[in-house]
Design a protein around this motif. Sequence first.
Motif, PDB file in Angstrom:
ATOM      1  N   ALA A 197       0.933  50.605   7.774  1.00 19.01           N
ATOM      2  CA  ALA A 197      -0.273  50.461   6.896  1.00 19.01           C
ATOM      3  C   ALA A 197       0.188  51.191   5.481  1.00 19.01           C
ATOM      4  O   ALA A 197       0.916  52.293   5.533  1.00 19.01           O
ATOM      5  N   ILE A 198       0.323  50.456   4.393  1.00 16.12           N
ATOM      6  CA  ILE A 198       0.758  51.036   2.978  1.00 16.12           C
ATOM      7  C   ILE A 198      -0.380  51.778   2.597  1.00 16.12           C
ATOM      8  O   ILE A 198      -1.479  51.205   2.437  1.00 16.12           O
ATOM      9  N   PRO A 199      -0.085  52.877   1.932  1.00 16.02           N
ATOM     10  CA  PRO A 199      -0.997  53.563   1.039  1.00 16.02           C
ATOM     11  C   PRO A 199      -1.710  52.783  -0.088  1.00 16.02           C
ATOM     12  O   PRO A 199      -1.185  52.106  -0.749  1.00 16.02           O
ATOM     13  N   ARG A 244       5.998  40.849   3.874  1.00 13.74           N
ATOM     14  CA  ARG A 244       4.854  41.412   3.232  1.00 13.74           C
ATOM     15  C   ARG A 244       4.150  40.109   2.538  1.00 13.74           C
ATOM     16  O   ARG A 244       4.732  39.221   2.118  1.00 13.74           O
ATOM     17  N   GLN A 245       2.822  40.052   2.805  1.00 16.17           N
ATOM     18  CA  GLN A 245       2.013  39.106   2.398  1.00 16.17           C
ATOM     19  C   GLN A 245       1.213  39.713   1.041  1.00 16.17           C
ATOM     20  O   GLN A 245       1.294  40.958   0.907  1.00 16.17           O
ATOM     21  N   GLU A 246       0.860  38.542   0.218  1.00 16.08           N
ATOM     22  CA  GLU A 246       0.608  39.044  -1.323  1.00 16.08           C
ATOM     23  C   GLU A 246      -0.528  40.198  -1.183  1.00 16.08           C
ATOM     24  O   GLU A 246      -1.566  39.999  -0.683  1.00 16.08           O
ATOM     25  N   SER A 247      -0.324  41.140  -1.895  1.00 17.89           N
ATOM     26  CA  SER A 247      -1.163  42.473  -1.964  1.00 17.89           C
ATOM     27  C   SER A 247      -1.611  42.829  -0.811  1.00 17.89           C
ATOM     28  O   SER A 247      -2.770  43.432  -0.579  1.00 17.89           O
ATOM     29  N   SER A 248      -0.960  42.559   0.547  1.00 15.94           N
ATOM     30  CA  SER A 248      -1.508  43.044   1.815  1.00 15.94           C
ATOM     31  C   SER A 248      -1.393  44.488   2.118  1.00 15.94           C
ATOM     32  O   SER A 248      -0.536  44.801   1.465  1.00 15.94           O
ATOM     33  N   PRO A 249      -2.452  45.495   2.631  1.00 17.26           N
ATOM     34  CA  PRO A 249      -2.032  46.763   2.831  1.00 17.26           C
ATOM     35  C   PRO A 249      -1.388  46.851   4.132  1.00 17.26           C
ATOM     36  O   PRO A 249      -1.250  48.125   4.584  1.00 17.26           O
ATOM     37  N   THR A 287      -7.522  59.154   7.327  1.00 14.27           N
ATOM     38  CA  THR A 287      -7.523  59.111   5.959  1.00 14.27           C
ATOM     39  C   THR A 287      -7.518  57.759   5.431  1.00 14.27           C
ATOM     40  O   THR A 287      -7.882  57.451   4.246  1.00 14.27           O
ATOM     41  N   GLY A 288      -6.524  57.209   5.704  1.00 15.26           N
ATOM     42  CA  GLY A 288      -5.852  55.655   5.119  1.00 15.26           C
ATOM     43  C   GLY A 288      -5.176  55.916   3.821  1.00 15.26           C
ATOM     44  O   GLY A 288      -4.971  54.899   3.208  1.00 15.26           O
ATOM     45  N   ILE A 310       1.848  53.818  11.377  1.00 14.25           N
ATOM     46  CA  ILE A 310       2.484  52.695  12.008  1.00 14.25           C
ATOM     47  C   ILE A 310       1.424  52.205  13.004  1.00 14.25           C
ATOM     48  O   ILE A 310       0.911  52.889  13.783  1.00 14.25           O
ATOM     49  N   ASP A 311       1.022  51.005  12.781  1.00 13.48           N
ATOM     50  CA  ASP A 311      -0.171  50.578  13.474  1.00 13.48           C
ATOM     51  C   ASP A 311       0.135  49.981  14.719  1.00 13.48           C
ATOM     52  O   ASP A 311      -0.746  49.822  15.881  1.00 13.48           O
ATOM     53  N   ARG A 312       1.341  49.330  14.911  1.00 14.48           N
ATOM     54  CA  ARG A 312       1.945  48.687  16.042  1.00 14.48           C
ATOM     55  C   ARG A 312       3.274  48.595  16.143  1.00 14.48           C
ATOM     56  O   ARG A 312       3.902  48.642  15.266  1.00 14.48           O
ATOM     57  N   ALA A 313       3.950  48.204  17.412  1.00 18.20           N
ATOM     58  CA  ALA A 313       5.345  48.308  17.439  1.00 18.20           C
ATOM     59  C   ALA A 313       5.483  47.099  18.442  1.00 18.20           C
ATOM     60  O   ALA A 313       4.784  46.759  19.167  1.00 18.20           O
TER      61      ALA A 313
END
Length: 501
Positions: free
Chosen positions: A42-44, A143-148, A434-435, A440-443
Motif C-alpha cells: 500500500a503506497i502512502p 503499478r497501475q495508473e495512480s493506484s494506491p 492510519t493509511g 504490505i497487504d498480501r504476499a
Amino acid sequence: MAQRSKDGTETILRKCGINESYQLAMYLLDQYRGTTLSCRYAIPPHLAPAESRTQLEEAVKIAVVDTVMRHPMLQVGMVDATSKTPSWIQLRSLDLTQHIKWVHIGGHDDFEHTVQEAFRTQLDGRFPEFSIKQPGWTMTIYRQESSPIMEALLTWNHPQFDGAGAKVFHEDFLEFLNAGSVHERAGLDGDILTLPQARPLLPVPIERLKKLPVDLTYLAKVFWEDIRPQFMNRDPAQATWSPIRSSPYKTQFRAFSIDQASLVAVLALCRQNKTTITGLLHGLALIAFSSRLDSATAPAFQGCTIIDHRRNLPPAPPDVPWVQSDRAVANYVTQMPHRYDTELVARIRSKLPAEKGEGVAMSADLQRELWDVSVRSRQEIAARLEAGLRNDIVGVFKYVTDWQKTMKDQAKKTRQLSWLVTNIGVLEGGPNDTGQEWSIDRAQFGLSAEIPAAAIEFSPVSVAGRGMCVAASWPDCAVDVALGEGIMADLERWLGQLASQ
C-alpha cells in the motif's frame, strides 16, 4: 580469508557452501530455475498520485539500496560456477537498472491477471550468465495508473539465498520505505551503486557454523538408499506415478487466498488439535493425494518439509550489518521426509466418500484422520528441530564432491517425494490503521518446478493480520494438470470447510 581469482581480477570472498553448491548444480542442469516472493504494498497517499511517480520510484530505489547494503549476499557475484569449487566474489558496483524494473499498467488492464502472469513467467525465467558477474536477484514492480498499491516481485537464483532470506528482504525493504529518508546515499550515482571496497562479511555456510554430526547407522541408511539398484527398491511410498522428466521444462503454478477471519478460525483449530499450518497442509495433502490417486497407482506416500535452521545457529558476530542470525539473507534451509504407509493410506481411502468430485465435504470421520496425520507431521518437525543438526541430510551432503554428477544421477532414479511443504511463515506487513505509511497487504510465494524432487511443491505464506496465500508448483512434463488443479481445489475447499465450523 579473501584471495584472488585465477586470473587475478576478482577478490574471492569464500567458496560456496553445501546448500549453495547443491542449488547451483540444479540450476546449471536446468532442474530448477527461479523462486519468487511477491508482496502487495500500500503506497502512502503523498506518493500515489501520477505526478508523484518520480518521487515514488526514487523512494523505492533508495529503500532497495539500503536493503542491499544491509545484506552482503545481495552484493556478490560468482566465479568458477561450473567447476567443483564455485566461489562468491566481491563486486565493485551494481547497475540498479538490472535489478529494479518498473512495469506501468494501463488503467483499463486487469492488474491481478497481469501480476499472476508475470509471477508464472518469472518462475521459469533464467538469470544472466555467471560470466556477467552480477547478483542473481531482481525486484520487478507492477503499478497501475495512480493506484494506491504496487506489486513487488522479488525473484532470485536459489544459490544466492533461501525463502526465509527473501522474507527478510521484503521486511527490511518495508522498514526502509517507512524510514522515508531520501538524502543522498554514499556510492549511489544515478542508477550505479558503487559498493564498499572493504571486504564484506558474508553469512557463513551452515556447515562452517555448526558441527553436522552423522551417526553411522543414519549414514549407512542414506548411502544404501542412494546406491541400491532400482530392482531392489520396492518402497511403496515412492512417487512412481510421477516419473522424473527433465524436458520440456515448464512450471505449472496455482494459488488461492484465505482471508484473515478464515485463517484465524483455522489457526484456532490447529492450536486445539496441537498442530500447525504446516502440519495441517501435510494432512490435507495426504487425503487429497489418496483421493485423487488409486491404491494400485500409489499405495503409500512420502512428503517432505523444508526446515529453516536459523534458530539452531549461534548468535551473529557483533560486526555484521544484519545483526541477528535469524535476519540473515543467506541459505540455511534443509529438508526432512515424512512417510505415510500403506495401512494409513488404505484406512484414509476407506473413509473417503463414494461420491467423488468437486464440492464433496470432508466427513467427521475423515477429519479425525486429518488431525491425527497433522499432529504426527508436526511432531516429526518439532523432533527434527529439537535434534538440531544431528543426522540432518545436510550432514550427509558434506560428503558429496561433485554436485552436478550427483544431481544428474538423481534425475535417472525413481521420484521419492509426492509433495513438499515450504512454509516461510508470517511476514510482518507493517501498519495498516492510519493509511499514511507503507504497508504490505498480501504476499505470494512460489517455486519453479524442481525436476528430481517433489512432484508438487506447496508454498504457503501469511501476512500478519491480512490472511494467507497457499500456492503450488509442479513440472508440467511430470504431473497431469487436472491432478494438480484437483488437489489444489481440495485444499481450498477443505480449508474453507474447517474455517466455517
